[in-house]
Motif scaffolding. Structure first.
Motif, short mmCIF file in Angstrom:
data_model
loop_
_atom_site.label_atom_id
_atom_site.label_comp_id
_atom_site.label_asym_id
_atom_site.label_seq_id
_atom_site.Cartn_x
_atom_site.Cartn_y
_atom_site.Cartn_z
N ALA A 2 3.25 -26.24 7.54
CA ALA A 2 2.19 -25.28 7.91
C ALA A 2 1.46 -24.76 6.68
N ALA A 3 2.22 -24.49 5.60
CA ALA A 3 1.61 -23.99 4.36
C ALA A 3 0.69 -25.04 3.74
N ALA A 4 1.13 -26.31 3.78
CA ALA A 4 0.32 -27.40 3.21
C ALA A 4 -0.98 -27.57 3.98
N VAL A 5 -0.90 -27.55 5.31
CA VAL A 5 -2.10 -27.70 6.15
C VAL A 5 -3.06 -26.54 5.89
N ILE A 9 -7.08 -26.02 4.34
CA ILE A 9 -8.13 -25.18 4.94
C ILE A 9 -8.77 -24.31 3.86
N VAL A 10 -7.93 -23.70 3.01
CA VAL A 10 -8.44 -22.81 1.95
C VAL A 10 -9.43 -23.56 1.07
N ILE A 11 -9.04 -24.75 0.59
CA ILE A 11 -9.92 -25.53 -0.30
C ILE A 11 -11.23 -25.88 0.40
N LEU A 39 3.19 -17.73 4.59
CA LEU A 39 4.06 -18.83 5.02
C LEU A 39 5.11 -19.15 3.96
N LEU A 40 4.71 -19.15 2.68
CA LEU A 40 5.66 -19.43 1.61
C LEU A 40 6.68 -18.31 1.47
N LEU A 41 6.20 -17.06 1.60
CA LEU A 41 7.12 -15.92 1.56
C LEU A 41 8.09 -15.96 2.74
N SER A 42 7.56 -16.34 3.91
CA SER A 42 8.41 -16.43 5.10
C SER A 42 9.48 -17.50 4.92
N LEU A 43 9.10 -18.61 4.30
CA LEU A 43 10.06 -19.68 4.02
C LEU A 43 11.17 -19.17 3.10
N PHE A 44 10.76 -18.39 2.08
CA PHE A 44 11.74 -17.79 1.17
C PHE A 44 12.65 -16.83 1.93
N GLY A 45 12.06 -16.03 2.83
CA GLY A 45 12.84 -15.08 3.61
C GLY A 45 13.86 -15.76 4.51
#
Length: 218
Positions: A2-5, A9-11, A39-45
């Motif tokens: 999800a973070a990669a997708v 979008i951001v770019i 999403l990255l923070l959630s993955l860390f959590g």
């Protein structure tokens, strides 16, 4: 995934926002960037919550996810404030926008947001941490819809004030999402009873069980 997708979008939206001179598209890219961080923070959590408890951390590390949800909410508020400031400037000084390009990039963003939301749908029911990221994505999805409508209106009418107006709509969605996350996170940190759970009803239900004489320390 999800973070990669969402990173793609951001770019795409930053590039499209600069080329089309669309604040709404840049605002949506800012929200999408917050999604990537969330999403990255959630993955860390999630990884922290899986750690075993220790003699000093007797309840384990599950609350790390709640703290991360609150950090996500704070990040959303900062982004919303920046969008509102720039939108108000553009309302005072309207700028030309390439409506067709704005529409095309936002359409790609919408498709990607739908895919990400479907990826997270089942996981968010079990974790406020993941739900904070999911809510971010839903807000971004609604923002993309606003940008698409704005692009159509600008392409056909040339009414460029729609662009900052769509940006204000996105900012409103972001703030609503942030307040929801903060409310739920604080309820957990303050040890409030789960939403929808009433102690009087629990007491009555327990007292109706055969063999139960008394209920205390509920």
């Amino acid at each position: 995934i999800a973070a990669a997708v969402t990173g793609v979008i951001v770019i795409a939206e930053v590039t499209g926002g600069i080329l089309s001179n669309s604040l709404a598209l840049l605002s949506d890219s800012g929200h999408a960037f917050a999604d990537v961080v969330a999403l990255l923070l959630s993955l860390f959590g999630v990884h922290q919550a899986r750690r075993q408890r220790t003699p000093s951390m007797t309840f384990g590390y599950h609350r790390v996810g709640i703290l991360i949800a609150l950090i996500n909410a704070a990040l959303l508020v900062i982004i919303a404030g920046t969008i509102i400031y720039e939108a108000l400037r553009r309302l005072q000084n309207p700028q030309p926008v390439e409506g067709l390009l704005m529409f095309s990039i936002a359409l790609v963003g919408l498709a990607a947001n739908v895919a990400v939301a479907l990826l997270l749908r089942d996981f968010q029911r079990e974790s406020l941490n993941v739900r904070s990221a999911f809510v971010n994505v839903l807000g971004d999805l609604l923002g993309s819809v606003g940008v698409i409508l704005g692009g159509i209106i600008i392409a056909f009418t040339g009414f460029n004030l729609v662009d900052p107006a769509a940006s204000l709509l996105i900012a409103g969605i972001i703030i609503f999402a942030a307040t929801t996350i903060v409310r739920d996170g604080l309820r957990i940190l303050l040890e409030a009873s789960p939403e929808g759970l009433h102690d009087e009803q629990m007491l009555e239900a327990l007292q109706k069980i055969n063999g139960v004489k008394e209920v205390h320390d509920l």
